[in-house]
Design an enzyme around this catalytic site. Sequence first.
Site, PDB file in Angstrom:
ATOM      1  CG  ASP A   1       6.140 -14.653   0.656  1.00  0.00           C
ATOM      2  OD1 ASP A   1       7.310 -14.277   0.394  1.00  0.00           O
ATOM      3  OD2 ASP A   1       5.773 -15.831   0.499  1.00  0.00           O
TER       4      ASP A   1
ATOM      5  CE  LYS B   1       2.406 -14.998  -1.142  1.00  0.00           C
ATOM      6  NZ  LYS B   1       1.993 -16.284  -0.594  1.00  0.00           N
TER       7      LYS B   1
END
Length: 354
Positions: free
Chosen positions: A277, A258
């Site tokens: 996320d 991420k």
Amino acid sequence: MQSLKNSPSPLKRPRLTPQPPPTPPNPQTLTTNKPSKWTPLNLTQSELSLPLTFPTGQTFRWKQTGPLQYTGPIGPHLISLKHLQNGDVCYHIHTSSSEPAAKSALLDFLNMGISLGELWEGFSASDCRFAELAKYLAGARVLRQDPVECLLQFLCSSNNNIARITKMVDFLASLGSHLGKVEGFEFHEFPSLERLSLVSEVELRNAGFGYRAKYITGTVDVLQSKHGGGAEWLLSLRKLDLQEAIDALCTLPGVGPKVAACIALFSLDQHHAIPVDTHVWKIATRYLLPELAGARLTPKLCSRVAEAFVSKYGKYAGWAQTLLFIAELPSQKAILPSDFCAIEENKSAKTKET
């Protein structure tokens, strides 16, 4: 691509005395313009909305210094941007050794080689919901930041809130050369890797970085060991395919998929990078992959979400995802008409029922 296993052992860090004052700018090389000198940037609000670009999680270094005005450093330049009454954008150079260089750096930072209007026209044609959001949230632009600066900011962002991230980033920035003060905010050029290599993990922990301290010192050490220099190595990732760039970034301490996607999108020209996320997962399961609603987010599903965004929006999918993410922020939801939000909630409820 080098892995941590092949990287040289971290260099020993000399213990610093209490943090020295930042290096002041050299008055012989820097020029400071009068506050009244604002120059049109020839940009409408539909191409750049400052409130939808700066305080929305891309960068933590720009400060709001007036109504619809934001100030921040771009390399050695300190610049303010503001909207005029008609929405157009103008800029003011507070500190720079070269005004032409400052403007060039600003245009590069704002990704001005990309027409937001053309992108959004394409996104709107393939997604009626995007078309509706675009009416109210025009001008949310993706920045092109310095990779070192972007990387270290997002190392601070892990499991953190904006106020604390900003405090950490301000601490790191204060180690660089002082550029000036605007409306009570002090601004600095971001420190070099050489300067950052002098900071110990203990000092960062004492400054409130917590477990992130070891990731920052470890990452700086790895970058310092790169042949040709860490800054150059990061810049070279702009030439790689997205997955290669993600894999390379993930060899750095504390960088997962991420965070790597954020760095790739906001500094490495990887315009179809999708930072996944829990917020983006909710967007995806609500509008792109409703069949996954209720499932637990796994690395495999993260890849599937990213693929769904790219399939829907194409090679600039990261720009579309940025707008959809911003639309979920409480501060931006307040801009949307109440009936729009009500329709969204009803659609979401029906999706869950089916």
